[in-house]
Design a protein around this motif. Structure first.
Motif, PDB file in Angstrom:
ATOM      1  N   ASP A 267      -8.108  -6.216 -27.933  1.00  0.00           N
ATOM      2  CA  ASP A 267      -8.780  -6.207 -26.629  1.00  0.00           C
ATOM      3  C   ASP A 267     -10.275  -5.994 -26.822  1.00  0.00           C
ATOM      4  O   ASP A 267     -11.095  -6.580 -26.114  1.00  0.00           O
ATOM      5  CB  ASP A 267      -8.204  -5.102 -25.742  1.00  0.00           C
ATOM      6  N   THR A 268     -10.617  -5.152 -27.788  1.00  0.00           N
ATOM      7  CA  THR A 268     -12.009  -4.907 -28.161  1.00  0.00           C
ATOM      8  C   THR A 268     -12.081  -4.693 -29.665  1.00  0.00           C
ATOM      9  O   THR A 268     -11.085  -4.331 -30.292  1.00  0.00           O
ATOM     10  CB  THR A 268     -12.598  -3.669 -27.455  1.00  0.00           C
ATOM     11  N   ILE A 269     -13.253  -4.910 -30.247  1.00  0.00           N
ATOM     12  CA  ILE A 269     -13.498  -4.550 -31.643  1.00  0.00           C
ATOM     13  C   ILE A 269     -14.756  -3.709 -31.669  1.00  0.00           C
ATOM     14  O   ILE A 269     -15.866  -4.221 -31.499  1.00  0.00           O
ATOM     15  CB  ILE A 269     -13.655  -5.802 -32.533  1.00  0.00           C
ATOM     16  N   GLU A 270     -14.557  -2.397 -31.847  1.00  0.00           N
ATOM     17  CA  GLU A 270     -15.677  -1.470 -31.823  1.00  0.00           C
ATOM     18  C   GLU A 270     -15.721  -0.608 -33.076  1.00  0.00           C
ATOM     19  O   GLU A 270     -16.465   0.377 -33.131  1.00  0.00           O
ATOM     20  CB  GLU A 270     -15.598  -0.596 -30.566  1.00  0.00           C
ATOM     21  N   SER A 271     -14.899  -0.964 -34.068  1.00  0.00           N
ATOM     22  CA  SER A 271     -14.848  -0.259 -35.347  1.00  0.00           C
ATOM     23  C   SER A 271     -14.530  -1.272 -36.441  1.00  0.00           C
ATOM     24  O   SER A 271     -14.048  -2.376 -36.152  1.00  0.00           O
ATOM     25  CB  SER A 271     -13.768   0.840 -35.315  1.00  0.00           C
ATOM     26  N   PRO A 272     -14.771  -0.912 -37.701  1.00  0.00           N
ATOM     27  CA  PRO A 272     -14.491  -1.852 -38.795  1.00  0.00           C
ATOM     28  C   PRO A 272     -13.001  -2.187 -38.904  1.00  0.00           C
ATOM     29  O   PRO A 272     -12.137  -1.335 -38.659  1.00  0.00           O
ATOM     30  CB  PRO A 272     -14.970  -1.097 -40.043  1.00  0.00           C
ATOM     31  N   VAL A 273     -12.713  -3.426 -39.285  1.00  0.00           N
ATOM     32  CA  VAL A 273     -11.350  -3.882 -39.533  1.00  0.00           C
ATOM     33  C   VAL A 273     -11.303  -4.516 -40.916  1.00  0.00           C
ATOM     34  O   VAL A 273     -12.099  -5.412 -41.217  1.00  0.00           O
ATOM     35  CB  VAL A 273     -10.889  -4.915 -38.478  1.00  0.00           C
ATOM     36  N   ASP A 274     -10.387  -4.047 -41.777  1.00  0.00           N
ATOM     37  CA  ASP A 274     -10.173  -4.631 -43.103  1.00  0.00           C
ATOM     38  C   ASP A 274      -8.778  -5.234 -43.137  1.00  0.00           C
ATOM     39  O   ASP A 274      -7.790  -4.538 -42.858  1.00  0.00           O
ATOM     40  CB  ASP A 274     -10.295  -3.576 -44.208  1.00  0.00           C
ATOM     41  N   PHE A 275      -8.689  -6.502 -43.489  1.00  0.00           N
ATOM     42  CA  PHE A 275      -7.403  -7.191 -43.509  1.00  0.00           C
ATOM     43  C   PHE A 275      -7.207  -7.843 -44.872  1.00  0.00           C
ATOM     44  O   PHE A 275      -7.980  -8.708 -45.278  1.00  0.00           O
ATOM     45  CB  PHE A 275      -7.362  -8.241 -42.393  1.00  0.00           C
ATOM     46  N   HIS A 276      -6.149  -7.428 -45.587  1.00  0.00           N
ATOM     47  CA  HIS A 276      -5.805  -8.000 -46.883  1.00  0.00           C
ATOM     48  C   HIS A 276      -4.514  -8.795 -46.718  1.00  0.00           C
ATOM     49  O   HIS A 276      -3.477  -8.248 -46.328  1.00  0.00           O
ATOM     50  CB  HIS A 276      -5.634  -6.904 -47.938  1.00  0.00           C
ATOM     51  N   MET A 277      -4.579 -10.066 -47.041  1.00  0.00           N
ATOM     52  CA  MET A 277      -3.460 -10.971 -46.793  1.00  0.00           C
ATOM     53  C   MET A 277      -3.038 -11.656 -48.090  1.00  0.00           C
ATOM     54  O   MET A 277      -3.849 -12.247 -48.791  1.00  0.00           O
ATOM     55  CB  MET A 277      -3.890 -12.008 -45.754  1.00  0.00           C
ATOM     56  N   THR A 278      -1.742 -11.533 -48.409  1.00  0.00           N
ATOM     57  CA  THR A 278      -1.185 -12.197 -49.583  1.00  0.00           C
ATOM     58  C   THR A 278      -0.053 -13.108 -49.135  1.00  0.00           C
ATOM     59  O   THR A 278       1.040 -12.639 -48.825  1.00  0.00           O
ATOM     60  CB  THR A 278      -0.647 -11.170 -50.603  1.00  0.00           C
ATOM     61  N   SER A 279      -0.301 -14.374 -49.050  1.00  0.00           N
ATOM     62  CA  SER A 279       0.673 -15.381 -48.613  1.00  0.00           C
ATOM     63  C   SER A 279       1.099 -15.157 -47.165  1.00  0.00           C
ATOM     64  O   SER A 279       0.640 -14.242 -46.491  1.00  0.00           O
ATOM     65  CB  SER A 279       1.899 -15.410 -49.534  1.00  0.00           C
ATOM     66  N   GLY A 280       1.987 -16.010 -46.685  1.00  0.00           N
ATOM     67  CA  GLY A 280       2.447 -15.914 -45.303  1.00  0.00           C
ATOM     68  C   GLY A 280       1.488 -16.566 -44.328  1.00  0.00           C
ATOM     69  O   GLY A 280       0.585 -17.323 -44.709  1.00  0.00           O
ATOM     70  N   SER A 281       1.670 -16.255 -43.056  1.00  0.00           N
ATOM     71  CA  SER A 281       0.783 -16.785 -42.020  1.00  0.00           C
ATOM     72  C   SER A 281       0.360 -15.661 -41.087  1.00  0.00           C
ATOM     73  O   SER A 281       1.144 -14.766 -40.775  1.00  0.00           O
ATOM     74  CB  SER A 281       1.486 -17.897 -41.218  1.00  0.00           C
ATOM     75  N   ALA A 282      -0.890 -15.728 -40.654  1.00  0.00           N
ATOM     76  CA  ALA A 282      -1.433 -14.687 -39.776  1.00  0.00           C
ATOM     77  C   ALA A 282      -2.301 -15.312 -38.704  1.00  0.00           C
ATOM     78  O   ALA A 282      -3.030 -16.278 -38.947  1.00  0.00           O
ATOM     79  CB  ALA A 282      -2.240 -13.676 -40.580  1.00  0.00           C
ATOM     80  N   THR A 283      -2.206 -14.740 -37.500  1.00  0.00           N
ATOM     81  CA  THR A 283      -3.048 -15.154 -36.375  1.00  0.00           C
ATOM     82  C   THR A 283      -3.779 -13.927 -35.848  1.00  0.00           C
ATOM     83  O   THR A 283      -3.152 -12.913 -35.533  1.00  0.00           O
ATOM     84  CB  THR A 283      -2.219 -15.780 -35.243  1.00  0.00           C
TER      85      THR A 283
END
Length: 289
Positions: free
Chosen positions: A214-230
């Protein structure tokens, strides 16, 4: 033919007898244990720093309530529960020792009631069951740790200082969490993440993940290994999405104010880009919406 049918009947009978023996704790390990199985247990909230629940083949439901004690109760199924208070820790172990496939139809159900003014730690670890933690907007906790191996895990509507949620296979659903720091990870299965406030570390290995902000007001770290992400990004805000990938694909239909694609990387900026969404991909498919 009659002989074959007779052998099958004998085999089924033997399996049923073994199943009954395995489910009878008095004939197996429970007869050598000093633990006493109970159906209800409680502890005064002022004496407890951590509620520690471990599950095996059990369903659990956690809900807030206006009360002075933490209460746990077996409300269905064939499982057994053991509880003890050790110092400031209220330990609860619930397990179903049913035989093979019969246990799938006899999962125990555990109801946990937490006082709305309990502000300490909650830890729940389980396998092959269903875990549902709904704070109903009334729980404000310290450290929350939720771990599930297979089965379904749902966590929603509470606040905390630190949150760790990890799920392996099955279904993970996390929504409306307000925490200073959150670490959420999924391995295979399906994960749905929505409206997580505060610093977020997100991880996925195979499977399918959808994260909506809904909002992004802080850091976001996303580590993705294979698969699918939205990732469903907010319509407005000040954030920058930075993607580094070894392989895989990035599909973005989100209307960034500025977008740049260079080699294996991608950068998209909205507003002044004050808050970083840092994404590292080993492979897989990523969609930014």
């Amino acid at each position: 033919m009659k002989r074959l049918i007779g052998l099958i009947c004998i085999l089924v009978g033997v399996l049923l007898m073994i199943g009954m023996l395995f489910k009878n704790g008095d004939l197996f390990h429970l007869s050598f244990s000093k633990e006493q199985a109970v159906t209800t247990a409680s502890a005064k909230k002022d004496e407890i720093d951590q509620l520690d629940i471990s599950l095996s083949g059990f369903r659990v439901k956690v809900k807030p309530e206006n009360r002075s004690d933490i209460s746990v109760m077996v409300v269905g199924g064939k499982g057994k529960m053991y509880a003890e208070q050790t110092g400031g820790t209220f330990k609860v172990r619930a397990e179903n020792k049913g035989f093979l496939f019969f246990s799938q139809f006899e999962k125990g159900e555990l109801l946990v009631k937490i006082p709305t003014d309990y502000h300490q730690d909650v830890k729940i670890t389980g396998g092959s069951g269903v875990s549902e933690v709904n704070g109903e907007g009334k729980l404000s906790l310290q450290d929350v740790t939720l771990k599930s191996t297979s089965g379904n895990l749902t966590a929603e509507n509470f606040s905390a200082k630190r949150v760790e949620i990890k799920a392996t296979s099955g279904r993970l659903s996390v929504s409306h969490i307000d925490a200073k720091e959150s670490d959420i990870g999924a391995t295979s299965g399906r994960a749905d993440i929505q409206d997580i406030k505060g610093k977020l570390q997100l991880g996925m290995t195979s499977g399918r993940l959808t994260a909506s902000f809904d909002t992004i007001e802080s850091p976001v770290d996303f580590h993705m290994t294979s698969g699918s992400a939205t990732l469903n990004l907010p319509d407005e805000g000040d954030f920058k999405v930075q993607v580094k990938k070894t392989s895989g694909s990035v599909d973005h239909s989100y209307q960034f104010d500025q977008a740049d694609s260079e080699g294996r990387g991608f950068t998209g900026t909205r507003g002044n880009g004050a808050h970083l969404v840092d994404i590292e991909m080993t492979s897989g498919n990523l969609k930014l919406r």
